[in-house]
Enzyme design. Structure first.
Site, PDB file in Angstrom:
ATOM      1  N   GLU A  55      29.554 -38.829  13.922  1.00 17.02           N
ATOM      2  CA  GLU A  55      30.684 -39.059  14.758  1.00 17.02           C
ATOM      3  C   GLU A  55      32.125 -38.153  15.551  1.00 17.02           C
ATOM      4  OE1 GLU A  55      32.398 -43.698  14.332  1.00 17.02           O
ATOM      5  OE2 GLU A  55      32.361 -42.603  12.531  1.00 17.02           O
ATOM      6  N   LYS A 128      29.821 -48.016  20.450  1.00 14.43           N
ATOM      7  CA  LYS A 128      29.974 -48.562  18.997  1.00 14.43           C
ATOM      8  C   LYS A 128      29.964 -49.804  19.595  1.00 14.43           C
ATOM      9  CE  LYS A 128      31.535 -47.643  14.601  1.00 14.43           C
ATOM     10  NZ  LYS A 128      32.811 -46.090  14.507  1.00 14.43           N
ATOM     11  N   CYS A 165      28.179 -45.374  12.949  1.00 17.20           N
ATOM     12  CA  CYS A 165      29.095 -45.822  11.539  1.00 17.20           C
ATOM     13  C   CYS A 165      29.037 -47.356  11.212  1.00 17.20           C
ATOM     14  CB  CYS A 165      30.169 -44.455  11.784  1.00 17.20           C
ATOM     15  SG  CYS A 165      31.405 -44.637  10.490  1.00 17.20           S
TER      16      CYS A 165
END
Length: 291
Positions: A55, A128, A165
């Site tokens: 990330e 995300k 994540c």
């Protein structure tokens, strides 16, 4: 590499050699980029055909603080870093997943992963969707929630997806990627020893089983003391749709390039054994989408 036909149609590789990179902060963006170029070359030399970085790969995990100076790490996607790695992807014949800090326009910023095909073609990006705001992970200060849904990318190694994540705690996106035909889903992360270690080897294997695909889980390593005391514990891995690790997991402190062979024929095996997609009941799940 041997090839065969999958149940989703088309001629695809049955065995895909795939790579993950877990590494520590070098101190500046350019040296981080160069380090990842070196990792990509090492992976290609080992026969890898697809690679995913961690990330926000070219920077520190600055979200340990809330400071507008770190907005400077954002860039357009596609943009200079995407183009630089697209040229490398074409040179190496390797699919690349590039997690970056995206500026769509001034003040509009996302936590994003660009996907580049093995011929250097930019295929698109994932933003995300789930953004945390807890101690050491002040991400709402830096990122808007994603607005591109859960795209699937048709690549030289087959259909792949990306989840980033904190997304991994939410089962809905994993399922959306499976419904769209993902064979491999990459989850680049920055996650801390004191917070999430007890979940790390539980959630992604369970999601791989529930959705019947491979997952590549990536976590950076080390303490970036300039930014905070988060202790990133690595242990990156591939897990198969039976919930089994493919080879060993990565080291919990040291940078590492992880290269593994993923046998995509296992996807048909588990889908024939467990008919989760046949037996799911979307007609009964309406209340799940209510606020």
């Amino acid at each position: 590499m041997e090839h065969g036909t999958s149940t989703w149609g088309g001629l695809v590789a049955e065995v895909v050699r795939a790579a993950l990179v877990q590494t520590s902060w070098t101190g500046d963006k350019e040296s981080m980029i160069k380090a990842h170029e070196d990792y990509a070359r090492q992976a290609a030399a080992a026969g890898a055909k697809v690679i995913c970085f961690q990330e926000l790969f070219y920077g520190p995990y600055f979200c340990q603080k809330q400071d507008a100076e770190y907005y400077e790490y954002a860039e357009s996607v596609p943009g200079p870093t995407t183009e630089r790695f697209a040229a490398l992807a074409q040179e190496l014949g390797m699919v690349m997943v590039l997690p970056m800090y995206e500026q769509e326009q001034p003040g509009v910023l996302y936590n994003t992963a660009a996907v580049v095909d093995a011929d250097g073609t930019y295929l698109g990006k994932y933003r995300k969707n789930h953004i945390p705001q807890v101690k050491g992970f002040w991400e709402k200060f830096y990122f808007r929630p994603g607005n591109l849904g859960y795209p699937i990318f048709d690549t030289a190694v087959g259909r792949i997806g990306v989840y980033i994540c904190y997304d991994r705690h939410f089962p809905e996106g994993w399922r959306a990627l499976g419904l769209a035909g993902a064979k491999i889903v990459f989850n680049p992360s920055a996650t801390s020893r004191g917070l999430s270690a007890y979940l790390w080897k539980l959630e992604q294997p369970a999601s791989a089983v529930a959705n019947e695909y491979f997952i590549g889980a990536i976590n950076r390593v080390g303490i970036e003391s300039e930014f905070g005391d988060n202790d990133f514990y690595g242990t990156s891995y591939f897990v198969d749709p039976e919930g089994k690790f493919v080879g060993d997991v990565g080291h919990d402190h040291d940078p590492e390039l992880i290269v593994r062979d993923l046998d995509l024929s296992l996807l048909d095996t588990v889908r024939d054994r467990w008919q989760f997609y046949r037996d799911r009941r979307p007609d009964a799940y309406g209340d799940l989408t209510k606020p």
